[in-house]
Enzyme design. Structure first.
Site, PDB file in Angstrom:
ATOM      1  N   SER A 180       5.957  -7.822  -4.636  1.00 32.50           N
ATOM      2  CA  SER A 180       6.774  -7.968  -3.586  1.00 32.50           C
ATOM      3  C   SER A 180       8.122  -8.326  -4.056  1.00 32.50           C
ATOM      4  O   SER A 180       8.387  -9.197  -4.636  1.00 32.50           O
ATOM      5  CB  SER A 180       6.015  -9.246  -2.980  1.00 32.50           C
ATOM      6  OG  SER A 180       6.815  -9.753  -1.741  1.00 32.50           O
TER       7      SER A 180
ATOM      8  N   HIS B  63       4.218  -4.217   4.769  1.00 33.41           N
ATOM      9  CA  HIS B  63       3.360  -4.856   5.041  1.00 33.41           C
ATOM     10  C   HIS B  63       3.782  -5.595   6.527  1.00 33.41           C
ATOM     11  O   HIS B  63       4.948  -6.531   6.353  1.00 33.41           O
ATOM     12  CB  HIS B  63       2.997  -6.330   4.095  1.00 33.41           C
ATOM     13  CG  HIS B  63       2.184  -7.284   4.724  1.00 33.41           C
ATOM     14  ND1 HIS B  63       1.962  -8.401   4.062  1.00 33.41           N
ATOM     15  CD2 HIS B  63       1.459  -7.468   5.858  1.00 33.41           C
ATOM     16  CE1 HIS B  63       1.237  -9.209   4.700  1.00 33.41           C
ATOM     17  NE2 HIS B  63       0.854  -8.789   5.682  1.00 33.41           N
TER      18      HIS B  63
ATOM     19  N   MET C  70      -5.461 -11.810   3.125  1.00 36.77           N
ATOM     20  CA  MET C  70      -4.383 -12.714   2.610  1.00 36.77           C
ATOM     21  C   MET C  70      -5.002 -14.047   2.090  1.00 36.77           C
ATOM     22  O   MET C  70      -5.774 -14.621   2.623  1.00 36.77           O
ATOM     23  CB  MET C  70      -3.273 -13.267   4.031  1.00 36.77           C
ATOM     24  CG  MET C  70      -2.712 -11.933   4.690  1.00 36.77           C
ATOM     25  SD  MET C  70      -1.166 -11.373   3.708  1.00 36.77           S
ATOM     26  CE  MET C  70      -0.334 -12.828   3.312  1.00 36.77           C
TER      27      MET C  70
ATOM     28  N   ASP D 268       7.579  -6.827   2.478  1.00 35.10           N
ATOM     29  CA  ASP D 268       7.013  -7.749   3.642  1.00 35.10           C
ATOM     30  C   ASP D 268       8.086  -7.677   4.902  1.00 35.10           C
ATOM     31  O   ASP D 268       9.405  -8.217   4.746  1.00 35.10           O
ATOM     32  CB  ASP D 268       7.230  -9.272   3.126  1.00 35.10           C
ATOM     33  CG  ASP D 268       6.202  -9.508   2.047  1.00 35.10           C
ATOM     34  OD1 ASP D 268       4.944  -9.165   2.480  1.00 35.10           O
ATOM     35  OD2 ASP D 268       6.207  -9.833   0.888  1.00 35.10           O
TER      36      ASP D 268
ATOM     37  N   MET E 127       4.327  -7.876   9.341  1.00 31.12           N
ATOM     38  CA  MET E 127       3.922  -9.208   9.856  1.00 31.12           C
ATOM     39  C   MET E 127       4.694  -9.263  11.224  1.00 31.12           C
ATOM     40  O   MET E 127       5.740 -10.062  11.155  1.00 31.12           O
ATOM     41  CB  MET E 127       4.150 -10.327   8.693  1.00 31.12           C
ATOM     42  CG  MET E 127       3.162 -10.281   7.778  1.00 31.12           C
ATOM     43  SD  MET E 127       3.642 -11.488   6.355  1.00 31.12           S
ATOM     44  CE  MET E 127       4.703 -10.370   5.407  1.00 31.12           C
TER      45      MET E 127
ATOM     46  N   HIS F   4       5.916  -3.659  -2.866  1.00 33.95           N
ATOM     47  CA  HIS F   4       5.461  -4.270  -1.665  1.00 33.95           C
ATOM     48  C   HIS F   4       6.840  -4.796  -0.629  1.00 33.95           C
ATOM     49  O   HIS F   4       7.393  -5.515  -1.344  1.00 33.95           O
ATOM     50  CB  HIS F   4       4.591  -5.318  -1.966  1.00 33.95           C
ATOM     51  CG  HIS F   4       3.888  -5.924  -0.746  1.00 33.95           C
ATOM     52  ND1 HIS F   4       2.571  -5.502  -0.138  1.00 33.95           N
ATOM     53  CD2 HIS F   4       4.160  -7.195  -0.065  1.00 33.95           C
ATOM     54  CE1 HIS F   4       2.158  -6.348   0.834  1.00 33.95           C
ATOM     55  NE2 HIS F   4       3.081  -7.046   0.988  1.00 33.95           N
TER      56      HIS F   4
ATOM     57  N   MET G  29       8.797  -8.835   8.428  1.00 30.52           N
ATOM     58  CA  MET G  29       8.798 -10.190   9.410  1.00 30.52           C
ATOM     59  C   MET G  29       9.739 -10.005  10.429  1.00 30.52           C
ATOM     60  O   MET G  29      10.949  -9.720  10.233  1.00 30.52           O
ATOM     61  CB  MET G  29       8.647 -11.195   8.496  1.00 30.52           C
ATOM     62  CG  MET G  29       7.941 -11.435   7.347  1.00 30.52           C
ATOM     63  SD  MET G  29       8.172 -12.886   6.467  1.00 30.52           S
ATOM     64  CE  MET G  29       7.540 -12.621   4.934  1.00 30.52           C
TER      65      MET G  29
ATOM     66  N   ASP H  17      -2.958 -10.893  -1.312  1.00 30.11           N
ATOM     67  CA  ASP H  17      -1.557 -11.076  -1.235  1.00 30.11           C
ATOM     68  C   ASP H  17      -1.274 -12.435  -1.003  1.00 30.11           C
ATOM     69  O   ASP H  17      -1.965 -13.128   0.122  1.00 30.11           O
ATOM     70  CB  ASP H  17      -0.835 -10.205  -0.028  1.00 30.11           C
ATOM     71  CG  ASP H  17       0.566 -10.336   0.013  1.00 30.11           C
ATOM     72  OD1 ASP H  17       1.061 -11.175  -0.750  1.00 30.11           O
ATOM     73  OD2 ASP H  17       1.117  -9.983   1.034  1.00 30.11           O
TER      74      ASP H  17
END
Length: 222
Positions: free
Chosen positions: A8, A64, A135, A33, A66, A31, A35, A173
């Site tokens: 990540s 990913h 998760m 993230d 979120m 990866h 958000m 993760d």
């Protein structure tokens, strides 16, 4: 398919992302993230940044999401160059339709479960998914402590994948390190997101290789 390690970049030096990705040449995926400060209390990357990053690495991007309302915006991340896009079932209004749309646009479709979300209600969705993400911390921030209480869910997910005879990858993760990856691999995970463990190491790429070796040894134990 075998074991895959997916560092990540949330834990990297965000001012020089292309250089940071170049430090993990052995990684299977990068990866990212995403958000939105609504679904989780943090704000990070968007499709424009991912599109730029995709032009500076040959390692495929694993986004990913979120975010709220992934049904509306997930395809933008495929268009930005992501090879895999993960949405949270807690946020998706029509997860089957979204998974099919992601696949139709050429990406791997993945679905994530927060620690408190059980896997069993979504058993019938597994054939629609290329990857299931369990998760092992609450989503939103890097560097959190691994939640051992998620191990039974990983085992349950692996059993359901085998029950249906699908080739769905099982990703974990959160808090993945040399101290925790063995337990995850023994429970049945085969794709591992590691952030702090990789980017806090003196040699991030060496850490990728060490994590892979530990997971491969654990997954080969009968």
């Amino acid at each position: 398919m075998g074991i895959q390690i997916t560092p990540s970049i949330l834990n990297s030096d965000l001012s020089r992302l292309a250089d940071e990705v170049a430090r993990i040449g052995s990684a299977d995926w990068v990866h990212v993230d995403v958000m939105d400060n609504h679904f989780v209390p943090n704000l990070t990357f968007g499709p424009t940044m991912l599109e730029s990053l995709s032009r500076h690495t040959d390692i495929p991007l694993d986004a990913h999401l979120m975010i709220e309302d992934p049904d509306r915006t997930a395809i933008e991340y495929v268009e930005a160059g992501c090879g895999s896009v993960t949405f949270h079932v807690e946020a998706a209004g029509a997860p089957v339709r979204l998974a099919r749309e992601l696949r139709a646009h050429g990406a791997r479709a993945a679905m994530a479960l927060k620690p408190a979300t059980p896997v069993e209600p979504y058993e019938e969705l597994l054939p629609e998914l290329d990857m299931l993400l369990v998760m092992t911390v609450e989503p939103g921030f890097g560097g959190q402590k691994f939640l051992d209480l998620c191990l039974p869910k990983i085992r349950a997910a692996r059993q359901l994948i085998e029950k249906h005879g699908v080739e769905t990858w099982l990703q974990v993760d959160g808090g993945v390190s040399l101290e925790t990856i063995e337990r995850c691999a023994e429970a049945g995970a085969d794709v591992f997101v590691a952030g702090s463990a990789v980017y806090s190491a003196d040699d991030p790429d060496r850490m990728v290789q060490e994590l892979r070796a530990v997971a491969e040894a654990a997954s080969s134990v009968e």
